[in-house]
Design a protein around this motif. Sequence first.
Motif, mmCIF file in Angstrom:
data_model
loop_
_atom_site.group_PDB
_atom_site.id
_atom_site.type_symbol
_atom_site.label_atom_id
_atom_site.label_comp_id
_atom_site.label_asym_id
_atom_site.label_seq_id
_atom_site.Cartn_x
_atom_site.Cartn_y
_atom_site.Cartn_z
ATOM 1 N N THR A 37 -17.190 -30.828 -24.725
ATOM 2 C CA THR A 37 -18.574 -31.151 -25.084
ATOM 3 C C THR A 37 -19.070 -30.342 -26.282
ATOM 4 O OG1 THR A 37 -19.348 -29.570 -23.432
ATOM 5 C CG2 THR A 37 -19.179 -31.886 -22.759
ATOM 6 N N ASP A 38 -18.419 -29.218 -26.591
ATOM 7 C CA ASP A 38 -18.811 -28.393 -27.734
ATOM 8 C C ASP A 38 -18.016 -28.702 -28.989
ATOM 9 O OD1 ASP A 38 -20.712 -27.015 -26.214
ATOM 10 O OD2 ASP A 38 -19.193 -25.622 -25.473
ATOM 11 N N GLY A 39 -17.087 -29.628 -28.935
ATOM 12 C CA GLY A 39 -16.252 -29.969 -30.085
ATOM 13 C C GLY A 39 -14.801 -29.577 -29.837
ATOM 14 N N VAL A 40 -14.080 -29.303 -30.923
ATOM 15 C CA VAL A 40 -12.676 -28.928 -30.819
ATOM 16 C C VAL A 40 -12.576 -27.438 -30.542
ATOM 17 C CG1 VAL A 40 -10.460 -28.826 -32.007
ATOM 18 C CG2 VAL A 40 -11.987 -30.761 -32.391
ATOM 19 N N ARG A 41 -11.776 -27.087 -29.553
ATOM 20 C CA ARG A 41 -11.609 -25.677 -29.173
ATOM 21 C C ARG A 41 -10.130 -25.306 -29.235
ATOM 22 N NH1 ARG A 41 -11.326 -23.604 -23.816
ATOM 23 N NH2 ARG A 41 -11.812 -25.703 -23.128
ATOM 24 N N PHE A 42 -9.825 -24.203 -29.923
ATOM 25 C CA PHE A 42 -8.467 -23.686 -30.045
ATOM 26 C C PHE A 42 -8.067 -23.015 -28.741
ATOM 27 C CE2 PHE A 42 -5.950 -19.828 -31.279
ATOM 28 C CZ PHE A 42 -4.776 -20.479 -31.592
ATOM 29 N N LEU A 43 -6.948 -23.442 -28.149
ATOM 30 C CA LEU A 43 -6.486 -22.867 -26.883
ATOM 31 C C LEU A 43 -5.434 -21.786 -27.066
ATOM 32 C CD1 LEU A 43 -6.126 -25.993 -24.590
ATOM 33 C CD2 LEU A 43 -7.972 -24.313 -24.656
ATOM 34 N N GLY A 44 -4.634 -21.885 -28.131
ATOM 35 C CA GLY A 44 -3.578 -20.910 -28.348
ATOM 36 C C GLY A 44 -2.401 -21.549 -29.050
ATOM 37 N N PHE A 45 -1.293 -20.834 -29.057
ATOM 38 C CA PHE A 45 -0.108 -21.360 -29.722
ATOM 39 C C PHE A 45 1.160 -20.857 -29.058
ATOM 40 C CE2 PHE A 45 -1.000 -17.377 -31.877
ATOM 41 C CZ PHE A 45 0.247 -16.802 -32.058
ATOM 42 N N VAL A 46 2.268 -21.525 -29.389
ATOM 43 C CA VAL A 46 3.604 -21.121 -28.957
ATOM 44 C C VAL A 46 4.435 -20.983 -30.217
ATOM 45 C CG1 VAL A 46 5.688 -21.820 -27.714
ATOM 46 C CG2 VAL A 46 3.435 -22.287 -26.735
ATOM 47 N N GLU A 47 5.167 -19.882 -30.309
ATOM 48 C CA GLU A 47 6.020 -19.635 -31.463
ATOM 49 C C GLU A 47 7.435 -19.343 -30.995
ATOM 50 O OE1 GLU A 47 5.956 -16.942 -35.490
ATOM 51 O OE2 GLU A 47 4.978 -16.150 -33.703
ATOM 52 N N ARG A 48 8.398 -19.970 -31.652
ATOM 53 C CA ARG A 48 9.794 -19.703 -31.297
ATOM 54 C C ARG A 48 10.235 -18.436 -32.004
ATOM 55 N NH1 ARG A 48 15.048 -23.620 -31.352
ATOM 56 N NH2 ARG A 48 16.388 -22.091 -30.341
ATOM 57 N N SER A 49 10.843 -17.537 -31.240
ATOM 58 C CA SER A 49 11.342 -16.279 -31.772
ATOM 59 C C SER A 49 12.750 -16.068 -31.229
ATOM 60 C CB SER A 49 10.429 -15.126 -31.358
ATOM 61 O OG SER A 49 10.966 -13.898 -31.774
ATOM 62 N N LEU A 50 13.739 -16.289 -32.089
ATOM 63 C CA LEU A 50 15.146 -16.225 -31.696
ATOM 64 C C LEU A 50 15.388 -17.206 -30.553
ATOM 65 C CD1 LEU A 50 15.721 -12.385 -32.025
ATOM 66 C CD2 LEU A 50 16.261 -14.167 -33.688
ATOM 67 N N ASP A 51 15.707 -16.717 -29.366
ATOM 68 C CA ASP A 51 16.002 -17.615 -28.244
ATOM 69 C C ASP A 51 14.841 -17.767 -27.269
ATOM 70 O OD1 ASP A 51 18.578 -18.101 -29.156
ATOM 71 O OD2 ASP A 51 19.411 -16.389 -28.077
ATOM 72 N N ASP A 52 13.693 -17.150 -27.576
ATOM 73 C CA ASP A 52 12.537 -17.199 -26.682
ATOM 74 C C ASP A 52 11.393 -17.968 -27.317
ATOM 75 O OD1 ASP A 52 13.746 -15.609 -24.753
ATOM 76 O OD2 ASP A 52 12.969 -13.751 -25.614
ATOM 77 N N TYR A 53 10.450 -18.347 -26.472
ATOM 78 C CA TYR A 53 9.212 -18.969 -26.925
ATOM 79 C C TYR A 53 8.078 -18.038 -26.512
ATOM 80 C CZ TYR A 53 11.961 -23.122 -27.745
ATOM 81 O OH TYR A 53 12.904 -23.996 -28.209
ATOM 82 N N LEU A 54 7.297 -17.573 -27.494
ATOM 83 C CA LEU A 54 6.195 -16.652 -27.239
ATOM 84 C C LEU A 54 4.910 -17.447 -27.098
ATOM 85 C CD1 LEU A 54 7.072 -14.038 -29.994
ATOM 86 C CD2 LEU A 54 7.834 -14.078 -27.618
ATOM 87 N N ALA A 55 4.208 -17.278 -25.999
ATOM 88 C CA ALA A 55 2.951 -17.976 -25.752
ATOM 89 C C ALA A 55 1.793 -17.015 -25.977
ATOM 90 C CB ALA A 55 2.927 -18.506 -24.321
ATOM 91 N N VAL A 56 0.787 -17.460 -26.726
ATOM 92 C CA VAL A 56 -0.386 -16.638 -27.042
ATOM 93 C C VAL A 56 -1.627 -17.487 -26.800
ATOM 94 C CG1 VAL A 56 -1.566 -15.351 -28.861
ATOM 95 C CG2 VAL A 56 0.929 -15.362 -28.779
ATOM 96 N N ASP A 57 -2.625 -16.929 -26.115
ATOM 97 C CA ASP A 57 -3.827 -17.712 -25.836
ATOM 98 C C ASP A 57 -4.791 -17.693 -27.018
ATOM 99 O OD1 ASP A 57 -5.308 -15.342 -25.739
ATOM 100 O OD2 ASP A 57 -5.579 -15.386 -23.574
ATOM 101 N N GLY A 58 -5.897 -18.381 -26.880
ATOM 102 C CA GLY A 58 -6.861 -18.539 -27.963
ATOM 103 C C GLY A 58 -7.532 -17.269 -28.418
ATOM 104 N N SER A 59 -7.505 -16.230 -27.605
ATOM 105 C CA SER A 59 -8.100 -14.956 -28.004
ATOM 106 C C SER A 59 -7.059 -13.978 -28.541
ATOM 107 C CB SER A 59 -8.853 -14.326 -26.832
ATOM 108 O OG SER A 59 -7.963 -14.045 -25.781
ATOM 109 N N GLY A 60 -5.811 -14.422 -28.636
ATOM 110 C CA GLY A 60 -4.750 -13.583 -29.194
ATOM 111 C C GLY A 60 -3.971 -12.782 -28.173
ATOM 112 N N ALA A 61 -4.279 -12.957 -26.904
ATOM 113 C CA ALA A 61 -3.569 -12.223 -25.850
ATOM 114 C C ALA A 61 -2.244 -12.899 -25.518
ATOM 115 C CB ALA A 61 -4.424 -12.129 -24.593
ATOM 116 N N SER A 62 -1.216 -12.108 -25.332
ATOM 117 C CA SER A 62 0.098 -12.643 -24.988
ATOM 118 C C SER A 62 0.074 -13.249 -23.597
ATOM 119 C CB SER A 62 1.139 -11.525 -25.034
ATOM 120 O OG SER A 62 2.384 -12.005 -24.570
#
Length: 104
Positions: A37-62
Amino acid sequence: MSQTLVPSTSSFDGAAIRPVTWASPSSDLWVASVIDTDGVRFLGFVERSLDDYLAVDGSGASKGRYADLESAKRAVDGASAPTTARHWSETGAPILTVRELRSR
């Protein structure tokens, strides 16, 4: 001291919430957003690092490291229970020795 409870005048329209949208701006990066209802909201991202996938939320917390992309995405978009690191090394922070700190 006394407290008076007043019923809320706001209402929640669950139909206004849309599914999570995943975009991949590069080959090793996936970004999650949702339209509410407030528009588009950033939830976070996933980044591939070597053989792992790093998940980070919208506030930058791992949200942790995962062996596969789908598990990492679930950690970001809230489809799974949040993971709490048991030790600081599980957060993906680099481990530095005293010698490396002195040279900086």
